[in-house]
Scaffold this motif. Structure first.
Motif, short mmCIF file in Angstrom:
data_model
loop_
_atom_site.label_atom_id
_atom_site.label_comp_id
_atom_site.label_asym_id
_atom_site.label_seq_id
_atom_site.Cartn_x
_atom_site.Cartn_y
_atom_site.Cartn_z
N PRO A 56 0.79 -1.45 0.09
CA PRO A 56 -0.03 -0.11 -0.10
C PRO A 56 0.75 1.22 0.01
O PRO A 56 2.01 1.36 0.57
CB PRO A 56 -1.01 -0.20 1.37
CG PRO A 56 -0.01 -1.03 2.22
CD PRO A 56 0.83 -2.22 1.38
N ILE A 57 0.48 2.47 -0.75
CA ILE A 57 0.90 3.68 -0.67
C ILE A 57 0.17 4.37 0.39
O ILE A 57 -1.00 4.68 0.32
CB ILE A 57 0.83 4.34 -1.98
CG1 ILE A 57 1.28 3.41 -3.03
CG2 ILE A 57 1.48 5.93 -2.03
CD1 ILE A 57 1.33 3.98 -4.36
N LEU A 58 0.89 4.72 1.29
CA LEU A 58 0.26 5.17 2.76
C LEU A 58 0.37 6.67 2.73
O LEU A 58 -0.58 7.15 3.53
CB LEU A 58 0.83 4.71 4.05
CG LEU A 58 0.89 3.08 4.20
CD1 LEU A 58 1.56 2.68 5.56
CD2 LEU A 58 -0.56 2.57 4.39
N ALA A 59 1.26 7.08 2.01
CA ALA A 59 1.06 8.71 2.35
C ALA A 59 2.14 9.31 1.22
O ALA A 59 3.04 8.69 0.70
CB ALA A 59 2.18 9.22 3.64
N VAL A 60 1.74 10.53 0.75
CA VAL A 60 2.45 11.24 -0.26
C VAL A 60 2.49 12.86 0.26
O VAL A 60 1.51 13.06 0.60
CB VAL A 60 1.84 11.36 -1.68
CG1 VAL A 60 2.42 12.28 -2.60
CG2 VAL A 60 1.98 9.92 -2.19
N MET A 61 3.51 13.34 0.14
CA MET A 61 3.66 14.87 0.66
C MET A 61 4.57 15.55 -0.40
O MET A 61 5.67 14.92 -0.98
CB MET A 61 4.31 14.93 2.03
CG MET A 61 3.37 14.46 3.03
SD MET A 61 4.05 14.87 4.66
CE MET A 61 3.55 16.36 4.87
N ALA A 62 4.47 16.65 -0.86
CA ALA A 62 5.57 17.46 -1.32
C ALA A 62 6.79 17.86 -0.35
O ALA A 62 6.53 17.83 0.82
CB ALA A 62 5.06 18.97 -1.78
N ASP A 63 7.98 17.83 -0.92
CA ASP A 63 9.08 17.57 -0.26
C ASP A 63 9.28 18.73 0.83
O ASP A 63 9.73 18.43 1.87
CB ASP A 63 10.72 17.55 -1.12
CG ASP A 63 10.52 18.73 -2.12
OD1 ASP A 63 9.64 19.58 -2.20
OD2 ASP A 63 11.51 18.68 -2.90
N SER A 64 9.30 20.08 0.60
CA SER A 64 9.18 20.99 1.56
C SER A 64 8.10 20.88 2.72
O SER A 64 8.54 21.18 4.04
CB SER A 64 9.11 22.35 1.06
OG SER A 64 10.22 22.70 0.18
N HIS A 65 7.01 20.38 2.28
CA HIS A 65 5.84 20.10 3.36
C HIS A 65 6.27 18.88 4.04
O HIS A 65 6.22 19.23 5.51
CB HIS A 65 4.75 19.84 2.56
CG HIS A 65 4.19 20.84 1.51
ND1 HIS A 65 3.15 20.83 1.09
CD2 HIS A 65 4.92 21.96 1.03
CE1 HIS A 65 3.08 22.14 0.18
NE2 HIS A 65 4.26 22.52 0.11
N ALA A 66 7.07 17.77 3.48
CA ALA A 66 7.40 16.87 4.37
C ALA A 66 8.50 17.28 5.42
O ALA A 66 8.58 16.84 6.44
CB ALA A 66 7.74 15.51 3.42
N ALA A 67 9.29 18.11 4.90
CA ALA A 67 10.58 18.55 5.85
C ALA A 67 9.98 19.25 6.83
O ALA A 67 10.44 19.32 8.34
CB ALA A 67 11.48 19.42 4.98
N LEU A 68 9.11 20.21 6.91
CA LEU A 68 8.22 20.82 8.04
C LEU A 68 7.58 19.71 9.02
O LEU A 68 7.83 19.75 10.18
CB LEU A 68 7.18 21.79 7.51
CG LEU A 68 6.14 22.51 8.52
CD1 LEU A 68 7.35 23.39 9.28
CD2 LEU A 68 5.05 23.26 7.76
N ARG A 69 7.01 18.71 8.39
CA ARG A 69 6.42 17.70 9.44
C ARG A 69 7.56 16.92 10.06
O ARG A 69 7.48 16.53 11.08
CB ARG A 69 5.54 16.77 8.20
CG ARG A 69 5.08 15.68 9.14
CD ARG A 69 3.65 15.99 10.21
NE ARG A 69 3.37 15.02 10.69
CZ ARG A 69 2.02 14.46 10.43
NH1 ARG A 69 1.32 15.07 9.52
NH2 ARG A 69 1.48 13.38 11.26
N GLY A 70 8.75 16.68 9.25
CA GLY A 70 9.72 15.97 9.79
C GLY A 70 10.55 16.79 10.93
O GLY A 70 10.85 16.31 12.00
N HIS A 71 10.48 17.89 11.08
CA HIS A 71 10.68 19.06 12.29
C HIS A 71 9.78 18.95 13.17
O HIS A 71 10.05 19.66 14.44
CB HIS A 71 11.16 20.32 11.50
CG HIS A 71 12.23 20.57 10.81
ND1 HIS A 71 13.69 20.53 11.37
CD2 HIS A 71 12.74 20.94 9.51
CE1 HIS A 71 14.44 20.78 10.73
NE2 HIS A 71 13.96 20.76 9.60
#
Length: 471
Positions: free
Chosen positions: A224-239
């Motif tokens: 399953p593909i569980l999640a997709v995010m734009a890279d800069s948005h994903a970096a914000l979530r990673g922080h």
């Protein structure tokens, strides 16, 4: 143990990691991607190369971990770049038009005269060729009837699912100039402005929405593909961002400075309002994009005849400051918060004592001041920054990070982890299974060394040089 395989499809590399629920990276793989300039302002990539590189690194990582512990895939992707393809054969209908591509600049300028304010009001974005809609229109005009378009996440999900899902993640959709931030759907008026038929566009889905499962050559079926995010948005979530307390700056070829605003749809002059992600609720953000940061260091290294940005930093560190020299790297105009496509690169303040070390130091100053411009534009009157979290390759430079703290007048918290975006999108995937992934940990903190008067003097020199660049 539960494992997510996370793919980061960037502009110059495709990277994949296997990450477990404790945040440990168990395996990784990467492959470089080509990018070409076929005419002035034209920047293109190959859609099939992007797909082949992505499936290769995913397969290499999957081979290194127990298959029965993999709970799914997660994808972060370069934003705004556009792919068009035949929905029956899957053949690309032209090149990928990169986010850096400016072939539609004249069209955007003409449309902005009539529709710019309305587009900004609906989408939170300036009508600029960096965004996807004008590129989509250009590709469709060259393609046969029935061609479909999407951003890079759309292309990858379509390929991964064997053509069964033509979708776009909502955060990526918010970067197209076509999605209404209030309704989170394509807006008919915007489709008319750019001349894009709705039937050519993908369906907008949540970041953890119905993204399908693998059904393609090169990968096991049914993951399953569980999640997709734009890279800069994903970096914000990673922080660990999303709410207003976290501001992050990502240092790459360009830079993205982003502050989550939670459920509040907030607007500030000079910076974009965007949808960071959509899961059980929308999370919005303010963002400013800087076109030349890491590439400004590379340019200066070439100018001075030194090997690379690391060598440039060693040269810059031989002097205490730039001694009045100021570089404004507006090589393709200025992005946020100035949005001046006519600005030109300038090197000012040269004196008889100026030498290569002062010019090198000015390049590091330029990166820091551009980030400070965006960060300050995000603040409402009376607000102050407490800290900025930093990621990206250039954060390895102690000089740059200290210069950044001095330009901002606040702490800069460096996350040593190279792939914060991968952690961010993996966090959304793990949340689908009730697992809370920890945020990326800080590796070091830089505190301002300037007094308030020294900082204001440096900022004033920068603003004076910006005025010359714009003039």
């Amino acid at each position: 143990m539960s494992i997510v395989i996370a793919l980061d499809e960037g502009t110059t590399n495709a990277k994949a990691v296997a990450i477990d629920g404790d945040g440990r990276v168990l395996a990784h793989a990467s492959r470089g991607l080509g990018i070409r300039n076929t005419a002035p302002g034209w920047t293109e990539q190959d859609a099939l190369e992007i797909w082949e590189a992505s499936v290769e690194v995913l397969a290499r990582v999957l081979a290194q971990v127990p298959a029965d512990e993999v709970i799914g895939l997660a994808i972060s992707n370069q934003r705004e770049s556009v792919v068009a393809w035949d929905p029956v054969t899957g053949a690309p209908a032209g090149p990928v038009l990169s986010w850096q591509d400016t072939r539609t600049a004249d069209r955007c300028a003409a449309l902005a005269q009539v529709h710019g304010d309305r587009v900004l009001d609906l989408t939170g974005l300036p009508l600029d060729p960096m965004f996807s809609a004008p590129k989509m229109a250009w590709l469709l005009e060259q393609a046969p009837d029935g061609t479909v378009v999407g951003t890079v996440d759309s292309w990858l999900v379509w390929c991964l699912t064997g053509g069964s899902r033509h979708v776009i993640e909502a955060g990526n959709a918010s970067r197209t100039l076509l999605m209404d931030l209030a309704t989170l759907d394509w807006h008919p008026e915007l489709l008319g402005v750019f001349g894009i038929p709705r039937e050519a566009l993908p369906e907008i889905v949540a970041s953890n929405g119905d993204l399908g499962s693998t059904a393609c050559d090169g990968l096991p079926a049914g993951i399953p593909i569980l999640a997709v995010m734009a890279d800069s948005h994903a970096a914000l979530r990673g922080h660990g961002g999303g709410e207003p307390g976290v501001v992050k700056a990502t240092y790459g070829t360009g830079s993205s400075v982003m502050q989550g605003t939670g459920a509040q749809l907030r607007r500030r002059p000079g910076v974009a309002t965007t949808l960071a992600w959509l899961d059980d609720r929308p999370v919005y953000a303010l963002e400013g994009n800087i076109r030349y940061s890491g590439s400004a260091l590379d340019w200066t290294a070439r100018l001075l005849g030194v090997a690379d940005a690391r060598s440039l930093g060693a040269l810059a560190a031989t002097v205490d400051d730039a001694d009045g020299v100021v570089l404004v790297p507006a090589f393709g105009g200025l992005g946020a918060p100035h949005w001046d496509p006519t600005a030109v690169g300038t090197l000012t303040g040269l004196g008889a004592g100026s030498g290569p070390a002062q010019v090198a130091r000015a390049a590091f100053d330029a990166v820091a001041h551009q980030v400070a411009d965006v960060a300050e534009a995000m603040l409402a009157e009376g607000e102050a920054l407490e800290a900025v979290r930093a990621d990206g390759g250039a954060t390895a430079s102690e000089l740059l990070m200290q210069t950044q703290a001095d330009a901002l007048g606040c702490e800069v918290v460096v996350v040593g982890e190279a792939d914060v975006a991968l952690r961010g999108v993996a966090a959304v995937a793990f949340a689908q299974r009730g697992i809370a992934l920890p945020a990326a940990a800080a590796s070091r903190t830089h505190r301002p060394s300037y007094s308030a008067q020294e900082r204001e003097a440096a900022r004033a020199r920068w603003r004076a040089a910006l005025d010359r660049s714009k003039a």
